[in-house]
Design an enzyme around this catalytic site. Structure first.
Site, PDB file in Angstrom:
ATOM      1  N   ASP A  30      -6.147   1.700   5.648  1.00 49.49           N
ATOM      2  CA  ASP A  30      -5.221   0.755   5.801  1.00 49.49           C
ATOM      3  C   ASP A  30      -4.499   1.365   7.194  1.00 49.49           C
ATOM      4  O   ASP A  30      -3.985   2.639   7.362  1.00 49.49           O
ATOM      5  CB  ASP A  30      -4.200   0.719   4.744  1.00 49.49           C
ATOM      6  CG  ASP A  30      -3.384  -0.572   4.536  1.00 49.49           C
ATOM      7  OD1 ASP A  30      -3.663  -1.486   3.898  1.00 49.49           O
ATOM      8  OD2 ASP A  30      -2.641  -0.951   5.687  1.00 49.49           O
ATOM      9  N   ILE A  31      -4.339   0.277   8.187  1.00 51.29           N
ATOM     10  CA  ILE A  31      -3.450   0.668   9.284  1.00 51.29           C
ATOM     11  C   ILE A  31      -2.098   0.805   9.030  1.00 51.29           C
ATOM     12  O   ILE A  31      -1.724   1.707   9.975  1.00 51.29           O
ATOM     13  CB  ILE A  31      -3.812  -0.509  10.356  1.00 51.29           C
ATOM     14  CG1 ILE A  31      -3.825   0.071  11.795  1.00 51.29           C
ATOM     15  CG2 ILE A  31      -2.977  -1.643  10.056  1.00 51.29           C
ATOM     16  CD1 ILE A  31      -4.395  -0.949  12.875  1.00 51.29           C
ATOM     17  N   ASN A  86      -3.718  -7.372  -4.808  1.00 52.91           N
ATOM     18  CA  ASN A  86      -2.979  -8.259  -4.682  1.00 52.91           C
ATOM     19  C   ASN A  86      -3.689  -9.638  -4.667  1.00 52.91           C
ATOM     20  O   ASN A  86      -4.413 -10.040  -3.674  1.00 52.91           O
ATOM     21  CB  ASN A  86      -2.250  -8.391  -3.474  1.00 52.91           C
ATOM     22  CG  ASN A  86      -1.318  -7.053  -3.554  1.00 52.91           C
ATOM     23  OD1 ASN A  86      -0.710  -6.603  -4.325  1.00 52.91           O
ATOM     24  ND2 ASN A  86      -0.804  -6.336  -2.254  1.00 52.91           N
ATOM     25  N   GLN A  93      -0.554 -11.171  -1.745  1.00 52.20           N
ATOM     26  CA  GLN A  93      -1.884 -11.007  -0.930  1.00 52.20           C
ATOM     27  C   GLN A  93      -1.629 -11.511   0.585  1.00 52.20           C
ATOM     28  O   GLN A  93      -1.337 -12.838   0.729  1.00 52.20           O
ATOM     29  CB  GLN A  93      -3.090 -11.770  -1.523  1.00 52.20           C
ATOM     30  CG  GLN A  93      -4.343 -11.608  -0.871  1.00 52.20           C
ATOM     31  CD  GLN A  93      -5.625 -12.084  -1.448  1.00 52.20           C
ATOM     32  OE1 GLN A  93      -5.498 -12.865  -2.478  1.00 52.20           O
ATOM     33  NE2 GLN A  93      -6.873 -11.946  -1.019  1.00 52.20           N
ATOM     34  N   HIS A  99      -9.586  -7.130  -1.566  1.00 58.50           N
ATOM     35  CA  HIS A  99      -9.701  -5.819  -1.452  1.00 58.50           C
ATOM     36  C   HIS A  99      -8.887  -5.145  -2.599  1.00 58.50           C
ATOM     37  O   HIS A  99      -7.821  -5.644  -2.942  1.00 58.50           O
ATOM     38  CB  HIS A  99      -9.193  -5.523   0.101  1.00 58.50           C
ATOM     39  CG  HIS A  99      -7.800  -6.028   0.177  1.00 58.50           C
ATOM     40  ND1 HIS A  99      -7.565  -7.421   0.634  1.00 58.50           N
ATOM     41  CD2 HIS A  99      -6.790  -5.743   0.283  1.00 58.50           C
ATOM     42  CE1 HIS A  99      -6.321  -7.810   0.861  1.00 58.50           C
ATOM     43  NE2 HIS A  99      -5.836  -6.498   0.542  1.00 58.50           N
ATOM     44  N   PHE A 100      -9.222  -3.769  -2.766  1.00 56.24           N
ATOM     45  CA  PHE A 100      -8.626  -3.064  -3.497  1.00 56.24           C
ATOM     46  C   PHE A 100      -7.790  -2.004  -2.817  1.00 56.24           C
ATOM     47  O   PHE A 100      -8.423  -1.528  -1.802  1.00 56.24           O
ATOM     48  CB  PHE A 100      -9.426  -2.204  -4.478  1.00 56.24           C
ATOM     49  CG  PHE A 100      -9.911  -2.925  -5.641  1.00 56.24           C
ATOM     50  CD1 PHE A 100      -9.259  -3.469  -6.766  1.00 56.24           C
ATOM     51  CD2 PHE A 100     -11.390  -3.449  -5.565  1.00 56.24           C
ATOM     52  CE1 PHE A 100      -9.817  -4.167  -7.430  1.00 56.24           C
ATOM     53  CE2 PHE A 100     -11.899  -3.941  -6.565  1.00 56.24           C
ATOM     54  CZ  PHE A 100     -10.994  -4.685  -7.730  1.00 56.24           C
ATOM     55  N   HIS A 101      -6.481  -1.900  -2.971  1.00 53.00           N
ATOM     56  CA  HIS A 101      -5.751  -0.759  -2.316  1.00 53.00           C
ATOM     57  C   HIS A 101      -5.926   0.513  -3.065  1.00 53.00           C
ATOM     58  O   HIS A 101      -5.838   0.522  -4.418  1.00 53.00           O
ATOM     59  CB  HIS A 101      -4.319  -1.116  -2.199  1.00 53.00           C
ATOM     60  CG  HIS A 101      -3.876  -2.327  -1.242  1.00 53.00           C
ATOM     61  ND1 HIS A 101      -3.513  -2.261  -0.116  1.00 53.00           N
ATOM     62  CD2 HIS A 101      -3.950  -3.520  -1.371  1.00 53.00           C
ATOM     63  CE1 HIS A 101      -3.161  -3.208   0.296  1.00 53.00           C
ATOM     64  NE2 HIS A 101      -3.495  -4.296  -0.471  1.00 53.00           N
TER      65      HIS A 101
HETATM   66  P1  5GP Z   1      -2.476  -7.415   1.197  1.00 56.02           P
HETATM   67  O1  5GP Z   1      -1.206  -7.536   1.235  1.00 56.02           O
HETATM   68  O2  5GP Z   1      -3.571  -8.652   1.478  1.00 56.02           O
HETATM   69  O3  5GP Z   1      -3.148  -7.077  -0.197  1.00 56.02           O
HETATM   70  O4  5GP Z   1      -2.865  -6.291   2.182  1.00 56.02           O
HETATM   71  C1  5GP Z   1      -3.180  -6.476   3.212  1.00 56.02           C
HETATM   72  C2  5GP Z   1      -3.507  -5.007   4.017  1.00 56.02           C
HETATM   73  O5  5GP Z   1      -4.412  -4.963   5.144  1.00 56.02           O
HETATM   74  C3  5GP Z   1      -1.898  -4.466   4.508  1.00 56.02           C
HETATM   75  O6  5GP Z   1      -1.813  -3.258   3.586  1.00 56.02           O
HETATM   76  C4  5GP Z   1      -2.303  -4.107   5.891  1.00 56.02           C
HETATM   77  O7  5GP Z   1      -1.817  -2.956   6.419  1.00 56.02           O
HETATM   78  C5  5GP Z   1      -3.795  -4.055   6.106  1.00 56.02           C
HETATM   79  N1  5GP Z   1      -4.367  -4.506   7.415  1.00 56.02           N
HETATM   80  C6  5GP Z   1      -3.998  -5.634   7.996  1.00 56.02           C
HETATM   81  N2  5GP Z   1      -4.534  -5.816   9.202  1.00 56.02           N
HETATM   82  C7  5GP Z   1      -5.373  -4.614   9.384  1.00 56.02           C
HETATM   83  C8  5GP Z   1      -6.542  -4.067  10.486  1.00 56.02           C
HETATM   84  O8  5GP Z   1      -6.477  -4.800  11.335  1.00 56.02           O
HETATM   85  N3  5GP Z   1      -6.845  -2.782   9.914  1.00 56.02           N
HETATM   86  C9  5GP Z   1      -6.616  -2.199   8.841  1.00 56.02           C
HETATM   87  N4  5GP Z   1      -7.169  -1.009   9.015  1.00 56.02           N
HETATM   88  N5  5GP Z   1      -5.760  -2.501   7.869  1.00 56.02           N
HETATM   89  C10 5GP Z   1      -5.101  -3.823   8.135  1.00 56.02           C
END
Ligand code: 5GP
Ligand code: ZN
Length: 136
Positions: A30-31, A86, A93, A99-101
Site C-alpha cells: 500500500d502506498i 472495506n 472502500q 482487495h484485502f488489506h
Molecule cells: P480502501 O479504502 O479502498 O479499502 O483502500 C484503498 C487503499 O489503496 C488505501 O490504503 C490507499 O493507500 C491504497 N492506494 C490508493 N492508490 C494507490 C496506488 O496508486 N498505489 C498503491 N500501492 N496503493 C494505493
C-alpha cells in the site's frame, strides 16, 4: 477497468511495489501504509464487491492473503496482523476493486480500529438471528 488505479497497476501502466503475482491474483505494498509492510491482496479481475467474486477467486485471494501475512510479519518482525476488506463506500472502500488489506501490527503501534461494543435491546438479538438464519 479504465479508470481503476489497481487495474492500471495490474496492467503495468503505473508502478507498484509488487510482492507476488499469478495469472489470477496480485499483492503489492500500500502506498500510504498504516504500518510499514501494509500490503494489498486482490484478484486481477476488476470486481468491486467481494460478493461478486467467484468461489475460486475468493479462495485464491484469501489464501494469498494468508501467505502475504506470514511473509510481512516475518519481514517486519510483527507479532500480529489485521486482515481487512472495506466493502462499499459506507465501510470505507475508496478503490472499487476488491482487495484485502494485510496490516502488520505490534503493541503500541498507535493504530486504533475504534472497535466499539454496543448492546442489543430486549429481543433484538434473537429477532436478528432468526432473520439472518432464514437467508442462509
Ligand atoms: P480502501 O479504502 O479502498 O479499502 O483502500 C484503498 C487503499 O489503496 C488505501 O490504503 C490507499 O493507500 C491504497 N492506494 C490508493 N492508490 C494507490 C496506488 O496508486 N498505489 C498503491 N500501492 N496503493 C494505493
Ligand atoms: Zn480494477
Amino acid at each position: 477497468m479504465a479508470d481503476c488505479v489497481f487495474c492500471k497497476i495490474i496492467a503495468g501502466e503505473i508502478p507498484a511495489a509488487t510482492l507476488i503475482e499469478t495469472d489470477k491474483v496480485i499483492s503489492f505494498l500500500d502506498i500510504n501504509p498504516v504500518n510499514p509492510g501494509h500490503a494489498l491482496v486482490m484478484p486481477k479481475r476488476h470486481v468491486a464487491s467481494l460478493l461478486d467474486l467467484t468461489q475460486d477467486e475468493l479462495h485464491v485471494t484469501s489464501f494469498l492473503a494468508k501467505r502475504v501475512a506470514t511473509a510481512v510479519c516475518e519481514a517486519t518482525g510483527s507479532p500480529a496482523f489485521n486482515i481487512l476488506e472495506n466493502n462499499g463506500r459506507a465501510a470505507g472502500q475508496l478503490v472499487d476493486h476488491v482487495h484485502f488489506h494485510v496490516i502488520p501490527r505490534s503493541p503500541d503501534d498507535g493504530f486504533d480500529l475504534g472497535w466499539r461494543q454496543l448492546s442489543y435491546e430486549e429481543g433484538r438479538l434473537q429477532a436478528l438471528r432468526d432473520d439472518i438464519r432464514k437467508r442462509l
